[in-house]
Design a protein around this motif. Structure first.
Motif, mmCIF file in Angstrom:
data_model
loop_
_atom_site.group_PDB
_atom_site.id
_atom_site.type_symbol
_atom_site.label_atom_id
_atom_site.label_comp_id
_atom_site.label_asym_id
_atom_site.label_seq_id
_atom_site.Cartn_x
_atom_site.Cartn_y
_atom_site.Cartn_z
ATOM 1 N N PHE A 86 -10.640 -7.721 -1.494
ATOM 2 C CA PHE A 86 -10.871 -9.136 -1.817
ATOM 3 C C PHE A 86 -11.824 -9.770 -0.789
ATOM 4 C CE2 PHE A 86 -6.886 -7.964 -3.830
ATOM 5 C CZ PHE A 86 -7.078 -8.447 -5.113
ATOM 6 N N PHE B 131 -16.918 -2.553 -9.169
ATOM 7 C CA PHE B 131 -15.815 -1.880 -9.847
ATOM 8 C C PHE B 131 -14.497 -2.259 -9.171
ATOM 9 C CE2 PHE B 131 -13.438 2.272 -10.662
ATOM 10 C CZ PHE B 131 -12.939 1.801 -11.864
ATOM 11 N N PRO C 103 -7.663 -1.864 -8.954
ATOM 12 C CA PRO C 103 -6.512 -1.988 -8.047
ATOM 13 C C PRO C 103 -5.307 -1.201 -8.546
ATOM 14 C CG PRO C 103 -6.814 -4.003 -9.303
ATOM 15 C CD PRO C 103 -7.885 -3.070 -9.744
ATOM 16 N N GLU D 175 -5.983 7.418 2.369
ATOM 17 C CA GLU D 175 -7.052 7.407 1.362
ATOM 18 C C GLU D 175 -8.401 7.222 2.054
ATOM 19 O OE1 GLU D 175 -6.138 8.104 -2.020
ATOM 20 O OE2 GLU D 175 -4.511 8.567 -0.637
ATOM 21 N N ALA E 120 -14.613 -1.267 -5.011
ATOM 22 C CA ALA E 120 -13.782 -2.081 -4.111
ATOM 23 C C ALA E 120 -12.409 -1.464 -3.846
ATOM 24 C CB ALA E 120 -13.647 -3.485 -4.686
ATOM 25 N N ARG F 252 -11.396 -1.677 4.500
ATOM 26 C CA ARG F 252 -11.471 -3.129 4.453
ATOM 27 C C ARG F 252 -10.779 -3.633 3.184
ATOM 28 N NH1 ARG F 252 -17.159 -6.380 5.066
ATOM 29 N NH2 ARG F 252 -16.130 -8.355 5.400
ATOM 30 N N GLU G 200 -1.082 -9.387 -8.756
ATOM 31 C CA GLU G 200 -2.424 -8.831 -8.604
ATOM 32 C C GLU G 200 -3.289 -9.061 -9.854
ATOM 33 O OE1 GLU G 200 -2.222 -4.979 -6.795
ATOM 34 O OE2 GLU G 200 -4.151 -5.297 -5.797
ATOM 35 N N SER H 186 -9.965 4.549 -3.337
ATOM 36 C CA SER H 186 -9.102 5.713 -3.113
ATOM 37 C C SER H 186 -9.878 6.781 -2.327
ATOM 38 C CB SER H 186 -8.546 6.218 -4.435
ATOM 39 O OG SER H 186 -7.519 7.129 -4.190
ATOM 40 N N GLY I 59 -13.502 11.294 -8.307
ATOM 41 C CA GLY I 59 -13.011 9.969 -8.667
ATOM 42 C C GLY I 59 -14.192 9.009 -8.780
ATOM 43 N N SER I 60 -13.881 7.718 -8.824
ATOM 44 C CA SER I 60 -14.938 6.728 -9.080
ATOM 45 C C SER I 60 -16.045 6.788 -8.017
ATOM 46 C CB SER I 60 -14.332 5.328 -9.142
ATOM 47 O OG SER I 60 -13.544 5.053 -8.008
ATOM 48 N N LEU J 214 0.792 -1.240 0.000
ATOM 49 C CA LEU J 214 0.000 0.000 0.000
ATOM 50 C C LEU J 214 0.825 1.292 0.000
ATOM 51 C CD1 LEU J 214 -3.019 -0.859 2.339
ATOM 52 C CD2 LEU J 214 -3.031 -0.607 -0.132
ATOM 53 N N HIS K 152 -5.847 1.894 2.533
ATOM 54 C CA HIS K 152 -4.788 2.867 2.831
ATOM 55 C C HIS K 152 -5.318 3.896 3.829
ATOM 56 C CE1 HIS K 152 -1.773 5.937 2.325
ATOM 57 N NE2 HIS K 152 -1.084 5.162 1.513
ATOM 58 N N TYR L 224 -10.306 14.260 -5.817
ATOM 59 C CA TYR L 224 -8.881 14.629 -5.870
ATOM 60 C C TYR L 224 -8.747 16.134 -6.041
ATOM 61 C CZ TYR L 224 -8.963 9.681 -6.812
ATOM 62 O OH TYR L 224 -9.227 8.335 -6.724
#
Ligand SMILES: C[S@@+](CC[C@H](N)C(=O)[O-])C[C@H]1O[C@@H](n2cnc3c(N)ncnc32)[C@H](O)[C@@H]1O
Length: 281
Positions: A147, A164, A167, A125, A41, A144, A174, A44, A101-102, A2, A122, A48
């Motif tokens: 995965f 979504f 990674p 984040e 999932a 969390r 990965e 971030s 962001g997403s 991370l 992170h 931003y």
């Protein structure tokens, strides 16, 4: 591990493609009234700051949103218009500093009955996520492992899901791990729409992801990709793509139009695009 922080890359050519295509997919699912569960999932920080030192360090946004934003008043496909409108809504003071962001995009698009969960491991984040959004019954913020979240949260009670997977691919395994996680999730929730982002890098490890997914036996995997190597020769990541398992039928035309437009405007027609089945029905 991370160590990756998306703020250094926010708004670059890959983010432009990723965020527009993700919006097209969500809009395609919203074509039906039934509620959708969305899992971001690898979320971030959600929003931003393009003025932050991290974003300014290499100004990667100049290869993406920086190049496209001046075109916002001209003709463009519906998915691009939506993306511009969502960015404008984040910058209601008329500035252009906050880039959704997403998570922010999915959050803004969600309808009353939809549910959204966003995970990031992170600490910084995750703090960013917590500062940007208020958790609610319909919106969970989870510090969390992605995965683990896939295992715990699928299948959703709504029976309709947009998952979504974006990674950072900090370790080369990965690519295979993501394919395995999707295969496992698909066994429990076969009708889910799984959206997997991947970078195009010199090592071409995205081919491991393709190989493993093909081997899984999952059908209906669409590949949407843009290689911009000729436009940004100094960037290690010379393009990006998305694999979409069970793409909503209503989104296909929109995605194709978005890809065409982004390729034309970002690469002046020099980009190599791919739109087609990695695995057909
Ligand atoms: C590429 S960034 C996500 C960007 C974001 N989806 C967007 O489009 O705005 C990947 C994020 O995944 C997080 N991450 C990496 N491994 C993770 C894991 N196993 N579980 C949860 N989050 C993870 C990283 O901390 C990073 O913030």
């Amino acid at each position: 591990m991370l160590s990756y922080q998306h703020s250094y890359h926010a708004g670059n050519h890959a983010d432009a493609l990723k965020h527009v295509i993700l919006g097209d997919i969500a809009a395609g699912m919203f074509n039906k009234d039934a509620p959708v569960f969305m899992l971001d999932a690898f979320a971030s920080r959600g929003i931003y700051d393009l003025n932050a030192p991290e974003a300014q360090k290499n100004s990667e946004f100049e290869t993406g949103i920086g190049k496209l934003w001046p075109l916002r008043h001209g003709p463009c496909p519906v998915g691009i218009k939506r993306w511009f409108a969502l960015i404008a809504a984040e910058n209601s003071d008329g500035s252009f500093t906050r880039l959704p962001g997403s998570t922010a995009l999915l959050h803004a698009m969600a309808r009353e009955a939809d549910r959204l969960a966003a995970c990031d491991l992170h600490p910084q984040e995750f703090d960013g996520l917590r500062m940007a959004f208020q958790a609610s019954r319909r919106f969970s913020l989870l510090k969390r492992d992605a995965f683990e979240a896939l295992k715990a949260l699928l299948p959703p009670k709504e029976k309709r899901g947009l998952i979504f997977l974006d990674p950072s691919y900090e370790v080369k395994e990965e690519y295979r791990l993501i394919a395995k996680a999707v295969a496992e999730a698909h066994r429990r929730f076969a009708t889910g729409v799984y959206v997997i982002w991947y970078p195009l890098l010199p090592a071409e490890r995205h081919l491991d992801l393709f190989k493993e997914l093909k081997r899984s036996g999952i059908r209906k995997i669409l590949r949407v990709e843009l290689d911009c190597a000729d436009s940004f020769p100094d960037m290690q990541m010379h393009g990006s793509g998305m694999l979409i398992v069970n793409p909503p039928w209503h989104a296909e035309q929109a995605m194709q139009a978005s890809l065409e437009w982004i390729s034309e405007k970002l690469t002046d027609g020099k980009g190599h695009k791919h739109f087609g089945w990695l695995v057909p029905e």
